[in-house]
Each structure stands twice: as structure tokens, then as C-alpha cells.
Design an enzyme around this catalytic site. Structure first.
Site, mmCIF file in Angstrom:
data_model
loop_
_atom_site.group_PDB
_atom_site.id
_atom_site.type_symbol
_atom_site.label_atom_id
_atom_site.label_comp_id
_atom_site.label_asym_id
_atom_site.label_seq_id
_atom_site.Cartn_x
_atom_site.Cartn_y
_atom_site.Cartn_z
ATOM 1 N N HIS A 73 0.413 -1.161 -0.228
ATOM 2 C CA HIS A 73 -0.227 -0.418 -0.061
ATOM 3 C C HIS A 73 0.550 1.343 -0.149
ATOM 4 O O HIS A 73 0.406 2.320 -0.995
ATOM 5 C CB HIS A 73 -0.921 -0.414 0.913
ATOM 6 C CG HIS A 73 -2.229 -0.858 1.005
ATOM 7 N ND1 HIS A 73 -2.971 -0.552 0.588
ATOM 8 C CD2 HIS A 73 -2.396 -2.340 0.414
ATOM 9 C CE1 HIS A 73 -3.919 -1.204 0.516
ATOM 10 N NE2 HIS A 73 -3.865 -2.268 0.623
ATOM 11 N N ASP A 74 1.848 1.312 0.667
ATOM 12 C CA ASP A 74 2.525 2.767 0.224
ATOM 13 C C ASP A 74 3.983 2.421 -0.553
ATOM 14 O O ASP A 74 4.290 3.307 -1.152
ATOM 15 C CB ASP A 74 3.577 2.494 1.486
ATOM 16 C CG ASP A 74 4.835 3.570 1.901
ATOM 17 O OD1 ASP A 74 4.052 4.637 2.213
ATOM 18 O OD2 ASP A 74 5.508 3.648 1.750
ATOM 19 N N VAL A 77 2.252 3.664 -4.026
ATOM 20 C CA VAL A 77 1.148 4.191 -4.441
ATOM 21 C C VAL A 77 2.102 5.687 -4.445
ATOM 22 O O VAL A 77 3.240 6.610 -3.813
ATOM 23 C CB VAL A 77 0.253 5.331 -3.618
ATOM 24 C CG1 VAL A 77 -0.488 6.307 -3.484
ATOM 25 C CG2 VAL A 77 -0.646 4.570 -3.305
ATOM 26 N N PRO A 169 -4.484 -1.123 -7.422
ATOM 27 C CA PRO A 169 -5.534 -1.606 -7.625
ATOM 28 C C PRO A 169 -6.291 -2.560 -7.019
ATOM 29 O O PRO A 169 -6.442 -2.882 -6.278
ATOM 30 C CB PRO A 169 -4.698 -3.093 -8.830
ATOM 31 C CG PRO A 169 -3.583 -2.923 -7.928
ATOM 32 C CD PRO A 169 -2.655 -1.709 -7.640
ATOM 33 N N HIS A 199 -2.219 -13.268 -0.888
ATOM 34 C CA HIS A 199 -3.025 -13.736 -0.685
ATOM 35 C C HIS A 199 -3.345 -15.328 -0.396
ATOM 36 O O HIS A 199 -4.317 -15.461 0.515
ATOM 37 C CB HIS A 199 -4.013 -13.832 -1.914
ATOM 38 C CG HIS A 199 -4.976 -12.605 -1.942
ATOM 39 N ND1 HIS A 199 -5.679 -12.253 -3.248
ATOM 40 C CD2 HIS A 199 -4.449 -11.484 -1.403
ATOM 41 C CE1 HIS A 199 -5.510 -11.326 -3.195
ATOM 42 N NE2 HIS A 199 -4.973 -9.847 -2.258
ATOM 43 N N SER A 200 -2.092 -15.288 -0.099
ATOM 44 C CA SER A 200 -2.542 -16.969 0.942
ATOM 45 C C SER A 200 -1.895 -16.895 2.204
ATOM 46 O O SER A 200 -2.634 -17.797 3.320
ATOM 47 C CB SER A 200 -0.658 -17.801 -0.088
ATOM 48 O OG SER A 200 0.351 -18.546 1.300
ATOM 49 N N ASP A 249 -6.745 -19.022 2.506
ATOM 50 C CA ASP A 249 -6.958 -19.892 2.258
ATOM 51 C C ASP A 249 -5.953 -21.442 4.456
ATOM 52 O O ASP A 249 -5.753 -21.041 4.473
ATOM 53 C CB ASP A 249 -4.570 -20.288 2.265
ATOM 54 C CG ASP A 249 -4.253 -21.530 2.015
ATOM 55 O OD1 ASP A 249 -4.660 -22.643 2.539
ATOM 56 O OD2 ASP A 249 -2.597 -21.627 1.659
ATOM 57 N N THR A 252 -2.988 -23.879 4.972
ATOM 58 C CA THR A 252 -1.977 -23.584 5.437
ATOM 59 C C THR A 252 -1.813 -21.944 5.553
ATOM 60 O O THR A 252 -1.350 -20.887 5.600
ATOM 61 C CB THR A 252 -0.897 -23.532 5.263
ATOM 62 O OG1 THR A 252 -0.936 -23.001 3.555
ATOM 63 C CG2 THR A 252 -0.559 -25.124 4.582
ATOM 64 N N ASP A 257 2.933 -19.831 0.691
ATOM 65 C CA ASP A 257 3.144 -20.830 0.225
ATOM 66 C C ASP A 257 2.275 -20.640 -1.286
ATOM 67 O O ASP A 257 1.738 -19.788 -1.406
ATOM 68 C CB ASP A 257 3.392 -21.973 1.091
ATOM 69 C CG ASP A 257 2.200 -22.456 1.219
ATOM 70 O OD1 ASP A 257 0.599 -21.821 1.145
ATOM 71 O OD2 ASP A 257 1.509 -23.068 2.019
#
Length: 332
Positions: A73-74, A77, A169, A199-200, A249, A252, A257
Site C-alpha cells: 500500500h505504501d 502509490v 488496483p 493472498h496465501s 487459505d 495453511t 506458500d
């Protein structure tokens, strides 16, 4: 004689130009990012940051997700300059309070690290470097690769909440727009696929998911996964302040991973961007490759994080070294 003099004159000019170029390059190198930038000014800086990240992770496991989200996020931008950490003022909304920063937290722990570094070396280490290096060490805490990252950033003085929409995005954006925005900062398609592998770990608030569950369940979702999502998100209009979320996930949840890629190929991606990643012809080949080969995932992830961390930093005499990460110095 005239020709000889002229040749000597041009030779002198060329020599001067070459020396100037070398001096300029030397200045740029010294004024820019470097590995172990604080080796002379604050030799213990990186060890202190690493130790604090370990301690905080031991006490509060979810801090590791925050370190990872902070760098995205930092640095995405406009500049990797810790503008994300600034509080709102009477005139300017902070980035961390903007809608695009929904669910972000644990900023106070960046202050904990800053205070520990300040005790050792007052006014030397920037919040921007603390943000980047804590992400590096948080990735390791989650079982991810150690990524050598440069330091030497300085802190920005203003929030960029007003331009977040132009850069970040969104999980509902088309894959074309997602790829374009990453490309704008030098990250190619395999790099995008790898970074979304973050997003894992962590969790997704129901606010981001209910459009795939209500009024009708998205037929693209794996039907075996839907009952769990409905159980975790029972309300069509969830309270944003309520603790209602689904683990990204389930297999895990606390480990960075390649299980994420197997999940999204099995239509268990929570957000639309996850589903698109596994189905778009531009990204699917890399998803399949990362699902099979964790080393390849880590290699591309490391490369993408490095590019992200070096996005347009303030160096040299630009910016400042904040005394507190949530306030520009002029506000002290």
C-alpha cells in the site's frame, strides 16, 4: 601546432567530462539506496528491526500480514516513502483512513519498532526503511524467502490519499487494469502473479466477499467451499466493524506458500481478482507453474518485492527522517 593544441583541448574537455560523470555516478550511488545503508551511521539498525519483528510476531501473529500489506500500500502509490503511516490532519485525510486501506491495522507496532531504533540512533533511520525492512522480516516469519533489500529511503511529508484510486488496483478490477498498474511500476506478469500470492496468508473481510454470495452464489465458486464462506459471512450487508472474515487459505493460513495457487485453480479464490488470476490466459500459465513449483514462486515473489521496494524512493536531501512515523516533523 594549431591541430595539436586543438586535439589537446578536446582531450582535456573529454577528460573533464569523464571525471564529472564518474563524480556524478558516485554521488548518485551514495545518495541512493544501498545494501546495509546504515552500517556506519547505525550499525545495529537492521538487527533491531529484525528482533522487534520477531518479538511482535510472537505476541501478535497477525502483525506479519500487516508488514506485507504495508509495503504494497505504501510503495505502490507514487513513492516508497512511508506516506501511508501519516495521520490525518484537519486539512488532509491520511492514506490509512481512506476506503482503499480498509482492514489495515497494527500501525502502532511500526511506532514500537521506530522507538526501539530511535533509542539506539536518534534521527538516523527513516520510517520508510522501517516499513520496508519489517516487511522483509515479516515475510521470513511467515515461512517465505529472505529477500535482501536496500535501504536509504527518506520519509515523505504528505499523505497521498487523494490519488490512491489512480494507483492501487482493486480486487474487483479487470485483469487488464491490474496488469497495467503493476506494469507502470516495472512489475511484469509473473511478478503480478507472484505478488498476489501474498493472498496465501491472512484473511478477507466479508465486506469484500458478499457480492459473490448474495443475492445468489457466484457459480464460478467451488460448491464445496461455499458453505464455509456462507457460515463465515451470514449477512448480505456485513458490519464493516464486525470481526467477520474468511481465511484466505484454510489449509495453511499462517504460511506464505504456493497452496494459494492450487486453491485458485480449484475455484476456491475468495476475491474476483483471485478467480481472474487462475482463468485469464495471460496469468494462468504462471499460476499453474507456481502451483507446481514453490521455488519458482519464491523467486518471482522476491524479484517483485524488490522492484516494489525501490519504487521512486526519496533519497539524498529529499524528504526527511521523521521523529515519529505518524507525523511529519513540521507538526512536532
Amino acid at each position: 601546432m594549431k591541430m595539436g593544441s586543438r586535439a589537446l583541448f578536446f582531450l582535456a574537455i573529454l577528460s573533464f567530462s569523464a571525471l564529472s560523470a564518474i563524480a556524478e555516478d558516485s554521488h548518485e550511488t551514495s545518495a541512493g539506496l544501498a545494501m546495509n545503508y546504515y552500517k556506519d551511521s547505525c550499525p545495529q539498525a537492521e538487527d533491531i528491526i529484525k528482533e522487534q519483528v520477531k518479538l511482535l510476531y510472537k505476541r501478535h501473529k497477525n502483525t506479519a500480514f500487516s508488514w506485507l500489506r504495508n509495503i504494497f500500500h505504501d510503495c505502490f502509490v507514487e513513492s516508497c516513502d512511508a506516506s501511508l503511516l501519516l495521520d490525518s490532519t484537519r486539512r488532509v485525510l491520511s492514506e490509512k483512513e481512506a476506503d482503499r486501506s480498509f482492514g489495515m491495522r497494527n500501525f502502532r507496532y511500526i511506532e514500537t519498532i521506530k522507538e526501539a531504533v530511535e533509542r539506539e540512533c536518534p534521527g538516523v533511520v527513516s520510517c520508510a526503511d522501517i516499513l520496508v525492512l519489517s516487511a522483509r522480516d515479516g515475510i521470513v516469519a511467515l515461512g517465505g524467502p529472505y529477500i535482501p533489500l536496500k535501504s536509504g529511503r527518506r520519509d515523505g511529508r504528505k499523505s497521498r490519499a487523494n490519488i490512491l484510486e489512480q494507483y492501487l488496483p482493486d480486487h474487483n478490477d479487470s485483469m487488464s487494469l491490474v496488469l497495467e498498474r503493476f506494469s507502470n511500476i516495472g512489475i511484469n506478469t509473473p511478478g503480478v502473479v507472484a505478488l498476489l500470492g501474498a493472498h496465501s496468508v491472512g484473511r478477507t473481510h466479508c465486506v469484500k466477499l458478499v457480492h459473490r454470495l448474495y443475492p445468489e452464489v457466484d457459480p464460478q465458486l467451488n460448491p464445496d467451499h461455499v458453505p464455509h464462506m456462507l457460515k463465515k459471512c451470514p449477512d448480505p450487508i456485513p458490519d464493516p466493524k464486525a470481526v467477520q472474515y474468511v481465511r484466505n487459505d484454510r489449509g495453511t493460513p499462517m504460511k506464505l506458500d504456493n497452496n494459494y495457487y492450487r486453491n485458485i485453480l480449484d475455484n476456491k479464490g475468495l476475491m474476483l481478482v483471485d478467480h481472474q488470476l487462475a482463468t485469464d490466459k495471460r496469468t494462468k500459465p504462471y499460476v499453474k507453474k507456481m502451483a507446481k513449483n514453490q521455488d519458482y514462486f519464491f523467486k518471482e515473489f522476491s524479484r517483485a518485492i524488490t522492484i516494489l521496494s525501490e519504487n521512486n524512493p526519496l533519497t539524498g536531501t529529499k524528504g526527511e527522517i521523521r521523529k515519529q512515523c505518524n507525523l511529519a516533523n513540521k507538526l512536532h
